[in-house]
Each structure stands twice: as C-alpha cells, then as structure tokens.
Write an enzyme that holds these catalytic residues in place. Structure first.
Site, mmCIF file in Angstrom:
data_model
loop_
_atom_site.group_PDB
_atom_site.id
_atom_site.type_symbol
_atom_site.label_atom_id
_atom_site.label_comp_id
_atom_site.label_asym_id
_atom_site.label_seq_id
_atom_site.Cartn_x
_atom_site.Cartn_y
_atom_site.Cartn_z
ATOM 1 N N GLU A 136 0.869 -1.181 0.000
ATOM 2 C CA GLU A 136 0.000 0.000 0.000
ATOM 3 C C GLU A 136 0.905 1.230 0.000
ATOM 4 O O GLU A 136 1.452 1.624 1.016
ATOM 5 C CB GLU A 136 -0.922 -0.019 1.221
ATOM 6 C CG GLU A 136 -2.044 1.003 1.119
ATOM 7 C CD GLU A 136 -2.853 1.138 2.400
ATOM 8 O OE1 GLU A 136 -2.380 0.739 3.463
ATOM 9 O OE2 GLU A 136 -3.983 1.663 2.312
ATOM 10 N N ALA A 152 -2.457 7.796 7.233
ATOM 11 C CA ALA A 152 -1.395 7.604 8.227
ATOM 12 C C ALA A 152 -0.085 7.148 7.595
ATOM 13 O O ALA A 152 0.752 6.554 8.255
ATOM 14 C CB ALA A 152 -1.859 6.599 9.278
ATOM 15 N N HIS A 167 -6.020 5.833 -1.700
ATOM 16 C CA HIS A 167 -5.290 7.037 -1.261
ATOM 17 C C HIS A 167 -5.158 7.969 -2.461
ATOM 18 O O HIS A 167 -4.056 8.312 -2.881
ATOM 19 C CB HIS A 167 -3.934 6.668 -0.652
ATOM 20 C CG HIS A 167 -4.070 5.982 0.682
ATOM 21 N ND1 HIS A 167 -4.042 6.679 1.866
ATOM 22 C CD2 HIS A 167 -4.275 4.691 1.006
ATOM 23 C CE1 HIS A 167 -4.209 5.825 2.875
ATOM 24 N NE2 HIS A 167 -4.353 4.614 2.376
ATOM 25 N N HIS A 185 -10.075 0.216 0.631
ATOM 26 C CA HIS A 185 -10.955 0.821 1.646
ATOM 27 C C HIS A 185 -11.833 1.960 1.081
ATOM 28 O O HIS A 185 -11.601 3.133 1.349
ATOM 29 C CB HIS A 185 -10.219 1.222 2.922
ATOM 30 C CG HIS A 185 -8.914 1.942 2.817
ATOM 31 N ND1 HIS A 185 -8.749 3.090 2.095
ATOM 32 C CD2 HIS A 185 -7.708 1.686 3.384
ATOM 33 C CE1 HIS A 185 -7.499 3.514 2.230
ATOM 34 N NE2 HIS A 185 -6.850 2.663 2.991
ATOM 35 N N ALA A 222 -9.771 7.791 2.605
ATOM 36 C CA ALA A 222 -8.622 8.324 1.855
ATOM 37 C C ALA A 222 -8.974 8.551 0.379
ATOM 38 O O ALA A 222 -8.185 8.288 -0.524
ATOM 39 C CB ALA A 222 -7.389 7.428 1.989
ATOM 40 N N ARG A 279 -22.368 15.945 -7.724
ATOM 41 C CA ARG A 279 -21.966 16.699 -8.917
ATOM 42 C C ARG A 279 -20.555 16.348 -9.383
ATOM 43 O O ARG A 279 -20.230 16.487 -10.549
ATOM 44 C CB ARG A 279 -22.034 18.198 -8.644
ATOM 45 C CG ARG A 279 -23.466 18.671 -8.433
ATOM 46 C CD ARG A 279 -23.546 20.181 -8.479
ATOM 47 N NE ARG A 279 -24.774 20.645 -7.873
ATOM 48 C CZ ARG A 279 -25.953 20.652 -8.497
ATOM 49 N NH1 ARG A 279 -26.065 20.220 -9.730
ATOM 50 N NH2 ARG A 279 -27.024 21.082 -7.869
ATOM 51 N N HIS A 313 -14.663 3.892 10.551
ATOM 52 C CA HIS A 313 -14.102 4.304 9.258
ATOM 53 C C HIS A 313 -15.192 4.708 8.273
ATOM 54 O O HIS A 313 -14.984 5.581 7.428
ATOM 55 C CB HIS A 313 -13.263 3.177 8.640
ATOM 56 C CG HIS A 313 -11.875 3.097 9.195
ATOM 57 N ND1 HIS A 313 -11.605 2.562 10.427
ATOM 58 C CD2 HIS A 313 -10.677 3.489 8.683
ATOM 59 C CE1 HIS A 313 -10.302 2.628 10.641
ATOM 60 N NE2 HIS A 313 -9.724 3.185 9.602
ATOM 61 N N ASP A 330 -8.106 -3.750 7.821
ATOM 62 C CA ASP A 330 -7.052 -2.726 7.883
ATOM 63 C C ASP A 330 -6.514 -2.665 9.312
ATOM 64 O O ASP A 330 -6.064 -1.608 9.780
ATOM 65 C CB ASP A 330 -7.579 -1.364 7.414
ATOM 66 C CG ASP A 330 -6.472 -0.383 7.032
ATOM 67 O OD1 ASP A 330 -5.309 -0.808 6.906
ATOM 68 O OD2 ASP A 330 -6.775 0.811 6.870
ATOM 69 N N GLY A 334 -5.420 2.852 10.759
ATOM 70 C CA GLY A 334 -5.807 1.442 10.816
ATOM 71 C C GLY A 334 -6.918 1.248 11.835
ATOM 72 O O GLY A 334 -7.413 2.211 12.437
#
Ligand code: ZN
Length: 389
Positions: free
Chosen positions: A130, A141, A194, A215, A219, A226, A250, A273, A308
């Site tokens: 990741e 993080a 991310h 996830h 992120a 729109r 989360h 995670d 996490g």
C-alpha cells in the site's frame, strides 16, 4: 483425516443441510448430504451440531496485530499469522504501508524464507503493498517522506513470485498508467486508493487494468452528486471489487449498506485494515513510522487521523449482517469467495472437492467455533491458542 458431520455446508450451489465433509491431508476430499458421503472409518469425526461449515476467511488488508506491525518489523508476519485462525482467517495479505525500499525488501525476504519449522496458522498469500505511489493529499497515516511519484522501474520486480500480490496506488498520478501496465503484466492485482481521482480518471484506470478499490470511502474524496469521483466509480464499475472497513468508525453503517446494495456480495470484500493493537488492550502502538494511540474502538495519530483499525474479520462479518440485514450465508462471500476471486485464486475461499481444507465452523450468529487451515485443526472456541486435540 477428519470428517465433519451434521454441518450446514456453505457451497457455491447453496447450503447442504445435514452435510458431511471429509478432509485428507490439506485438501477437501468429499462432501455432500449425509446419505451420499460415507464417513471413512479412520477419520476423526467432528460433530458440527447443525452449525455452518464455511470456507476459511481471506483478509486482503492487515497491517499487523497482537502487538506487531508488519511495516515496523516484517519478521513478525509469521507470528501474527499463527494467531489469525482464532478469527476464522485462514489466508491473508500482510500489508506493508508506504516505506523505504529496504523495508519492503526486508518484508519480501521474510515471506520468501517461507514458514518457520512447526508453523501452524493462516497462510500469507503475498504482500499487499500500500504505497508509496499515493496522492500526498490523501496520505492518511502514511509517512509523506516516503510517498513518491509512480515509478515503473521500482515496480519492475514486483510479482506474485517475488512476494507481491496486490498494490494500492493513486491512478491519477503521472506515471501511474505505466506502473499499472507493468504490474498487470507481472500478475499483480492493482487497486485504486489514497487517491484524488476524478470519476473519469478512475474509469480510465479501470480500463487500464485496475480491478480493486482499497478501503472504499476512506482516503478518497467523499461521494458527491456533482463530482462523483473515485468512490462513485468504484461503486458503479462491475469489473471492480472494493474493500470496505466495517468497524462503524471508518465508514458510517448506512454507507456500508449503500456499498452492499451497489456492489453485492460478489463485488464487496470486507477488510479490517487492522493494526498492531488488534487482539490487544488500549495503549500506544506502532503503525509504520508512527506512534498510534488506541482506545476501546479506534486507532489514531496525534492529530486524530485514523491509523488502521482494531477490527477483526469475524466481527467485520457480523457488523455487515447488522448494518445491512444480510443473513450469514448472504454475507459470507465478502470474506471468502470474493477476496479469492479478486486474487484470481480458485482453490481457496470455496468448499468443493479438491479445494484447500481451509474451513470455519460458525454458529448461527457468525461466531467462530472452530478453524481448520490446510487440513490442520487449529482453533476451537474456549481454547484460545491451544491446538485442538
Ligand atoms: Zn490505507
């Protein structure tokens, strides 16, 4: 050799009540209704008392647990793996977050050395890498000092053979197109995450070969009617599955339900995670280069950024049922066959003759009663960490 009897077998064709399943070494040898499958006389018999026998769980994003962080200490992968069966997990992707090349190479060596002597536990299927090709605006993080632009040379050796199974990157970055091509060519699953990708950039990345979203909702820019963005693209694309973290923190439970309705059990995978504090008490733990403060429900950096989770995969399954109203059997693909299909694996995540004997016995509410990894009976409720006799 083991024989499960009086189990409700969760098979791709439906649930077989009063089922029998026989294992031989690390494989499922036979299964079916009691009347059709004889129990071999030499088999050790396990009476399932009508409970569900499901495929072992597959976790695609795990940073560590039991006090260990894979990025901080990659040698801990096998120690954590040995304890995962208590949550029904029989295989997983140890996740290495953004770090220097030395750390990643260390993790790859730890995996390639193979299982230690006498190892029993869940099987690492290769790393989920990741980063480091993430959008700094959505670093979460991850340590910004190591976040870099996509670089095809750096990814050239990443393949399932060298220990990389899945890579999360931000597809809108310059150079991402080329890296996606290299990784797909090497047999690596590429995931969008991310990221600040627009809807159009995301759809283009899917046609480049991205088949997974890391996830969902976290992120990445929020779902906006729109400017639909990456989240909407992930919800909509049929060729792409997503991970979601159903810890109630989360992602709001209503949004987990929305994802369930949009993706269905074949497009949604549950991920934890989870970080080092999973299976531990509140306190201070590591995630990569950072210290993380953990309370009863969450893990955060000093500025409040989520770092996490402390969710376990069996709890993730029960939370999905709770948030969506799905039954256990309806929800199970999200931790079994769907993650297996994201990885292109046919011998795990499914109950059929010849598949790996990775199994979980679950009660009606989704609590783990017994786990078998590769034909090895590992965990029975009430005997945490003790091998079953
Ligand atoms: Zn992340």
């Amino acid at each position: 050799m083991y024989a499960f009897k009086d189990v409700a077998l969760v098979t791709p064709g439906g649930v077989i009540e009063n089922g029998v399943l026989v294992t031989e070494e690390d494989r499922i040898r036979a299964l079916g209704p009691e009347a059709d499958v004889p129990v071999p006389s030499q088999a050790q018999v396990i009476d399932g008392q009508g409970m569900y026998l499901a495929p072992g769980f597959i976790e695609l994003q795990l940073n560590g647990g039991f006090g260990e962080d894979f990025t901080d200490n990659p040698d801990s992968i096998w120690r954590v793996a040995a304890q995962l069966p208590r949550y029904g997990v029989t295989s997983f992707l140890p996740t290495i977050i953004t770090c220097g090349e030395d750390t990643l190479n260390h993790a790859l060596r730890a995996l390639r050395r193979g299982r230690p002597a006498d190892f029993r536990g869940a099987v690492p299927l290769g790393l989920h890498v990741e980063g480091p090709f993430l959008n700094p605006a959505k670093k979460g993080a991850h340590n910004p000092a190591y976040i870099t632009a996509p670089d095809a040379r750096r990814a050239a050796d990443w393949s399932p053979e060298t220990g990389v199974r899945l890579v999360t990157l931000a597809p809108e970055l310059p150079g991402a197109h080329e890296v996606i091509g290299v990784l797909r060519n090497n047999g690596v699953v590429v995931s969008a995450g991310h990221s600040m990708a627009t809807y159009e950039e995301a759809m283009e990345a899917f046609s480049d070969g991205i088949t997974y979203g890391t996830h969902l909702f976290n992120a990445q820019p929020p779902l906006d009617h729109r400017r639909p963005g990456l989240s909407a693209a992930l919800l909509r694309a049929r060729s792409v599955a997503v991970g979601i973290i159903p810890d109630g923190i989360h992602v709001h439970p209503a949004m987990v339900d929305l994802a369930w309705r949009a993706k269905g059990p074949r497009g949604l995978t549950l991920v934890t995670d989870a970080m080092a504090a999973m299976g531990m008490t509140p306190g201070e733990y590591r995630l990569g280069d950072f210290t993380v403060t953990v309370d009863e429900t969450s893990a955060r950096l000093a500025d409040g950024t989520l770092a996490g989770s402390i969710l376990t995969l069996d709890a993730a399954l029960r939370n999905l049922m709770d948030y969506t109203g799905a039954s256990l059997v309806e929800a199970l693909p999200c931790v079994t066959s769907t993650p297996a299909s994201v990885l292109g694996l046919a011998n795990v995540g499914v109950i059929r003759a010849g598949a790996k004997a990775d199994l979980v016995l679950l009660d009606q509410d989704g609590y783990v009663v017994l786990t078998m990894t590769g034909g090895d009976l590992f965990y029975q409720r009430g005997k945490l960490n003790e091998p079953a006799e």
